[in-house]
Design a protein around this motif. Structure first.
Motif, PDB file in Angstrom:
ATOM      1  N   GLN A  27      59.952 -23.571  19.044  1.00 35.41           N
ATOM      2  CA  GLN A  27      58.565 -22.405  18.412  1.00 35.41           C
ATOM      3  C   GLN A  27      58.367 -22.350  17.259  1.00 35.41           C
ATOM      4  O   GLN A  27      57.437 -22.425  16.500  1.00 35.41           O
ATOM      5  CB  GLN A  27      58.774 -21.095  19.319  1.00 35.41           C
ATOM      6  CG  GLN A  27      57.562 -20.213  19.086  1.00 35.41           C
ATOM      7  CD  GLN A  27      56.207 -21.073  19.556  1.00 35.41           C
ATOM      8  OE1 GLN A  27      56.328 -21.270  20.744  1.00 35.41           O
ATOM      9  NE2 GLN A  27      55.220 -20.979  19.167  1.00 35.41           N
ATOM     10  N   LEU A  30      56.513 -25.426  15.966  1.00 31.78           N
ATOM     11  CA  LEU A  30      55.084 -25.229  16.307  1.00 31.78           C
ATOM     12  C   LEU A  30      54.444 -24.220  15.131  1.00 31.78           C
ATOM     13  O   LEU A  30      53.381 -24.473  14.953  1.00 31.78           O
ATOM     14  CB  LEU A  30      54.996 -25.003  17.669  1.00 31.78           C
ATOM     15  CG  LEU A  30      55.332 -25.679  18.644  1.00 31.78           C
ATOM     16  CD1 LEU A  30      55.367 -25.271  20.098  1.00 31.78           C
ATOM     17  CD2 LEU A  30      54.513 -27.128  18.685  1.00 31.78           C
ATOM     18  N   ASP A  31      55.181 -22.990  14.952  1.00 34.17           N
ATOM     19  CA  ASP A  31      54.721 -22.078  14.052  1.00 34.17           C
ATOM     20  C   ASP A  31      54.510 -22.465  12.647  1.00 34.17           C
ATOM     21  O   ASP A  31      53.811 -22.100  12.050  1.00 34.17           O
ATOM     22  CB  ASP A  31      55.506 -20.876  14.160  1.00 34.17           C
ATOM     23  CG  ASP A  31      55.488 -19.932  15.470  1.00 34.17           C
ATOM     24  OD1 ASP A  31      54.367 -20.339  16.282  1.00 34.17           O
ATOM     25  OD2 ASP A  31      56.314 -19.617  15.809  1.00 34.17           O
ATOM     26  N   GLU A 248      65.024 -14.123  13.651  1.00 36.25           N
ATOM     27  CA  GLU A 248      63.758 -14.984  13.816  1.00 36.25           C
ATOM     28  C   GLU A 248      63.557 -15.926  12.726  1.00 36.25           C
ATOM     29  O   GLU A 248      63.876 -15.687  11.497  1.00 36.25           O
ATOM     30  CB  GLU A 248      62.525 -14.132  13.714  1.00 36.25           C
ATOM     31  CG  GLU A 248      61.041 -14.610  14.052  1.00 36.25           C
ATOM     32  CD  GLU A 248      60.139 -13.540  14.512  1.00 36.25           C
ATOM     33  OE1 GLU A 248      58.847 -13.809  14.952  1.00 36.25           O
ATOM     34  OE2 GLU A 248      60.068 -12.232  13.802  1.00 36.25           O
ATOM     35  N   SER A 252      58.074 -18.317  12.266  1.00 37.95           N
ATOM     36  CA  SER A 252      57.549 -17.518  13.337  1.00 37.95           C
ATOM     37  C   SER A 252      57.438 -16.121  12.869  1.00 37.95           C
ATOM     38  O   SER A 252      56.322 -15.522  13.396  1.00 37.95           O
ATOM     39  CB  SER A 252      58.601 -17.554  14.539  1.00 37.95           C
ATOM     40  OG  SER A 252      58.705 -19.042  15.128  1.00 37.95           O
TER      41      SER A 252
END
Length: 265
Positions: A27, A30-31, A248, A252
């Motif tokens: 993720q 992708l972010d 995190e 993201s």
């Protein structure tokens, strides 16, 4: 670390996603792509890319690391920036790939100049946002009323080779509704260190325990980093000990803080 000249914003970039992002934190990759595309860039992802070779290199196996690098030199053939959402991996490509080929005479494939040319186009993700795209997040669209207290972590090599802490500090400090809090062990290693955590698990475990306790003492809402190895280490240690510490990746975190709930940008 010497100052570098930054180019004008490009139209195309490569993403070197790193093996940890590919396998464990997709993720974040992708972010990172979504953030770059939102700025009008076309992001290219060579599918044959793999590890940066850092585990072999730091374990004393330069020959193996060199072959990992050699297999990827031609994947980034266009003169576009290579964006790496990991400061330590970016440091490997930028500073150590050229060294791998300095004394090589086994192959006549011009690997040394190709590695040097590629290294000049390598940028850590936050560095690229801050110094090439010159993004200013003070006018971020997301709801600034939702406040967060954030602690930063920067991997050892990212801090020293790529200046990544400076990038993270400036980006996070500009975000509406976000308060960055410093913790007493911020400059210390989290204990991951690639293969170090496997060779010295007791020492590594003690180091990450100190890191988690230091971050928790700030009562931050989450710990943010641009280095997935450290994030995995800190996050898993917190989870195993029951510590109230969310982690995190910077990409993201930025996507979440700068994108409205309805997804309009």
């Amino acid at each position: 670390m010497t100052a570098r000249h930054y180019p004008s914003p490009p139209t195309d970039v490569y993403l070197f996603a790193t093996c940890l992002i590919d396998l464990f934190v997709p993720q974040a990759g992708l972010d990172a792509v979504r953030l770059l595309e939102r700025e009008g860039l076309t992001v290219h992802f060579p599918r044959k890319q793999s590890c940066c070779g850092q585990p072999a290199y730091t374990s004393g196996h330069p020959r193996e690391a060199r072959e990992v690098a050699r297999a990827q030199l031609d994947l980034f053939a266009e003169p576009w920036p290579v964006i790496v959402p990991s400061g330590s991996c970016a440091g490997m490509l930028r500073h150590h790939w050229p060294k791998l080929f300095e004394d090589e005479d086994e192959h006549d494939d011009n690997a040394a100049p190709r590695a040097r040319a590629l290294a000049e186009r390598v940028y850590e993700f936050g560095e690229f946002l801050l110094h090439v795209l010159k993004l200013d997040f003070r006018d971020a669209i997301a709801d600034a009323a939702k406040t967060e207290r954030v602690a930063l972590h920067t991997s050892c090599s990212a801090r020293r080779e790529m200046g990544t802490r400076e990038h993270g500090v400036k980006i996070v400090d500009a975000l509406p509704g976000v308060t960055r809090v410093e913790h007493v062990r911020e400059s210390e290693c989290c204990g991951f260190g690639g293969t170090f955590s496997l060779k010295h698990p007791d020492i590594s475990g003690a180091m990450v325990k100190d890191k988690v306790a230091s971050a928790c003492a700030t009562q931050c809402d989450r710990l943010v980093s641009a280095d997935c190895g450290c994030l995995l280490n800190i996050g898993h240690a917190a989870q195993q000990s029951g510590a109230p510490l969310a982690v995190e990746h910077l990409a993201s975190f930025l996507w979440r803080r700068t994108t409205p709930a309805n997804g309009d940008v």
